[in-house]
Motif scaffolding. Structure first.
Motif, short mmCIF file in Angstrom:
data_model
loop_
_atom_site.label_atom_id
_atom_site.label_comp_id
_atom_site.label_asym_id
_atom_site.label_seq_id
_atom_site.Cartn_x
_atom_site.Cartn_y
_atom_site.Cartn_z
N GLY A 176 0.77 -1.22 0.00
CA GLY A 176 0.00 0.00 0.00
C GLY A 176 0.81 1.27 0.00
N ARG A 177 2.14 1.17 -0.08
CA ARG A 177 3.00 2.35 0.01
C ARG A 177 3.28 2.88 -1.39
NH1 ARG A 177 6.45 4.02 4.29
NH2 ARG A 177 5.94 2.06 5.36
N GLU A 178 2.98 4.13 -1.63
CA GLU A 178 3.15 4.73 -2.95
C GLU A 178 4.62 4.70 -3.36
OE1 GLU A 178 2.14 8.92 -5.29
OE2 GLU A 178 1.58 8.64 -3.18
N GLY A 179 4.84 4.37 -4.65
CA GLY A 179 6.19 4.41 -5.20
C GLY A 179 6.94 3.10 -5.13
N TYR A 180 6.30 2.06 -4.56
CA TYR A 180 6.95 0.76 -4.42
C TYR A 180 6.11 -0.32 -5.10
CZ TYR A 180 9.79 2.84 -0.70
OH TYR A 180 10.64 3.63 0.03
N LEU A 181 6.80 -1.29 -5.70
CA LEU A 181 6.17 -2.50 -6.22
C LEU A 181 6.98 -3.69 -5.75
CD1 LEU A 181 4.10 -3.92 -8.20
CD2 LEU A 181 5.92 -3.75 -9.92
N LEU A 182 6.31 -4.73 -5.26
CA LEU A 182 6.96 -5.97 -4.84
C LEU A 182 6.42 -7.13 -5.66
CD1 LEU A 182 8.68 -7.77 -2.92
CD2 LEU A 182 6.69 -7.80 -1.37
N CYS A 183 7.31 -7.88 -6.30
CA CYS A 183 6.96 -9.12 -7.00
C CYS A 183 7.74 -10.25 -6.36
CB CYS A 183 7.33 -9.04 -8.48
SG CYS A 183 6.49 -7.73 -9.39
N SER A 184 7.05 -11.29 -5.89
CA SER A 184 7.77 -12.36 -5.21
C SER A 184 7.18 -13.73 -5.51
CB SER A 184 7.78 -12.11 -3.69
OG SER A 184 6.49 -12.27 -3.14
N GLU A 230 6.25 -3.91 -16.16
CA GLU A 230 6.15 -3.05 -17.35
C GLU A 230 5.17 -1.90 -17.12
OE1 GLU A 230 7.99 -2.96 -19.92
OE2 GLU A 230 9.12 -4.81 -19.63
N ASN A 231 4.09 -2.19 -16.44
CA ASN A 231 3.11 -1.13 -16.15
C ASN A 231 3.66 -0.12 -15.14
OD1 ASN A 231 0.27 -0.07 -16.28
ND2 ASN A 231 0.35 -0.60 -14.10
N PHE A 232 4.46 -0.60 -14.21
CA PHE A 232 5.00 0.25 -13.14
C PHE A 232 6.16 1.13 -13.62
CE2 PHE A 232 7.70 0.64 -9.21
CZ PHE A 232 6.80 1.38 -8.44
N ARG A 233 6.97 0.62 -14.55
CA ARG A 233 8.13 1.32 -15.11
C ARG A 233 9.10 1.78 -14.00
NH1 ARG A 233 6.82 5.95 -16.85
NH2 ARG A 233 4.68 5.97 -16.04
N PRO A 234 9.69 0.82 -13.29
CA PRO A 234 10.56 1.18 -12.16
C PRO A 234 11.79 1.95 -12.61
CG PRO A 234 10.84 -1.12 -12.73
CD PRO A 234 9.67 -0.63 -13.53
N GLN A 235 12.21 2.88 -11.77
CA GLN A 235 13.42 3.65 -12.04
C GLN A 235 14.66 2.98 -11.43
OE1 GLN A 235 11.35 7.05 -10.29
NE2 GLN A 235 11.98 8.25 -12.08
N MET A 236 14.45 1.99 -10.60
CA MET A 236 15.53 1.16 -10.06
C MET A 236 14.92 -0.15 -9.59
SD MET A 236 18.45 2.39 -7.37
CE MET A 236 20.09 1.68 -7.44
N LEU A 237 15.64 -1.25 -9.77
CA LEU A 237 15.17 -2.55 -9.33
C LEU A 237 16.06 -3.08 -8.22
CD1 LEU A 237 13.95 -2.43 -12.35
CD2 LEU A 237 13.73 -4.90 -12.05
N PHE A 238 15.42 -3.72 -7.25
CA PHE A 238 16.10 -4.36 -6.13
C PHE A 238 15.74 -5.84 -6.13
CE2 PHE A 238 16.02 0.05 -5.14
CZ PHE A 238 17.19 0.30 -4.44
N VAL A 239 16.69 -6.68 -5.76
CA VAL A 239 16.47 -8.12 -5.79
C VAL A 239 16.81 -8.72 -4.43
CG1 VAL A 239 17.04 -10.30 -6.92
CG2 VAL A 239 17.13 -8.15 -8.23
#
Length: 307
Positions: A176-184, A230-239
């Motif tokens: 629910g935090r704006e600006g973040y996406l988590l895929c797991s 692709e919809n989110f268009r992240p400016q940086m990815l973390f793994v």
């Protein structure tokens, strides 16, 4: 440009006992494979600095951070939960583990390196805002992601997590935090028995049944992660790079092999190349079968390097 490899001698000091799977030998196994595979020459090595309290508090409650400092023992073992404890070197190790991810963000954003892998311990993705658990004290990858937004003003950062266990701490921070996406992806049902049910739009979980192999992971990535990224268009990815889903690792019952880790890394890298200028910061989570861990990290690094 060489990919960064960031670690710290401090991370070897954290020791939860000879029988505990999250042991210092994990980092030795990784370094041995870097040399034997020949990939070490394609890396640029850096020592991590310790994270500051202000950086930890981007993710963790200040009272919780204080409690870890207060409970850090000067001798013996301090038990935090049934499988998480501290020895006299653990606080320094945890500060450098989180600091490695912060340092990786700084170096990638400065253009010194295109991407980075942080070989650190203790791991982080189970650590919640106010709770240590699952071998984890501070949530290293969430701290790095929060630092990228706080320090560099990035509007959209994505975290992907392929550890065999659900990263409940990361989800607790991101949801629910704006600006973040988590895929797991993770084995389910399995520890910590979370990650299913109703979820906010910015959390994409793909639980896998025991016995699932690389084909299951690849379907999850292609069918659910990629459309969301692709919809989110992240400016940086973390793994959150956990390798305990390897078929040789008896921590759980997934059946991944090295090529699966290389494939998912290459796939993530293509997203980063399209939307984030190639910027990726990865941090070690699980992986307890030492030979498989070392080989899997090499495969992950090959994916980051693109060779």
């Amino acid at each position: 440009m060489p990919v960064g490899f960031i670690s710290s001698p401090a991370c070897a000091g954290h020791d939860m006992g000879a029988e505990h799977p999250e042991r210092p030998a994990r980092l030795d196994a990784i370094r041995d494979q870097l040399l034997s595979s020949g990939i070490d020459v394609a890396l640029r090595h850096f020592d991590a600095a310790a994270a500051s309290r202000a950086q930890l508090e981007l993710v963790h409650d200040p009272d919780y951070v204080e409690s870890i400092f207060v409970r850090a023992p000067t001798e013996g073992i301090e038990q935090l939960d049934p499988d998480t404890c501290m020895n006299p070197a653990s606080l320094d190790a945890a500060l450098h583990a989180a600091g490695a991810v912060v340092s990786a963000v700084d170096r990638v954003m400065a253009g010194e390196i295109p991407s980075a892998f942080c070989a650190v311990r203790p791991p982080g993705h189970h650590a919640e805002r106010d709770r240590a658990m699952g071998f984890c004290l501070f949530n290293n990858i969430a701290i790095g992601a929060a630092w990228a937004r706080e320090q560099y003003g990035l509007e959209r950062v994505a975290i992907v997590d392929f550890d065999v266990h659900h990263g409940n701490g990361t989800e607790d921070f991101v949801k629910g935090r704006e600006g973040y996406l988590l895929c797991s992806s993770f084995q389910h049902p399995y520890y910590p028995f979370s990650g299913t049910g109703e979820l906010p739009d910015n959390v994409i979980n793909t639980p896998l049944e025991a016995g699932a192999g690389g084909a299951g992971l690849r379907r999850a990535v292609e069918d659910t992660w990629l459309p969301a990224l692709e919809n989110f268009r992240p400016q940086m990815l973390f793994v959150s790079a956990g390798f305990d889903g390897h078929r040789e690792d008896d921590m759980a019952q997934l059946r991944f092999v090295e090529d699966d880790y290389r494939w998912v890394t290459e796939t993530i890298k293509k997203v980063a190349d399209r939307h984030a200028g190639g910027r990726i910061v990865s941090a070690l989570e699980g992986g307890y079968a030492l030979s498989a861990l070392g080989r899997s990290v090499v495969a992950h690094l090959q994916g980051l390097i693109g060779r």
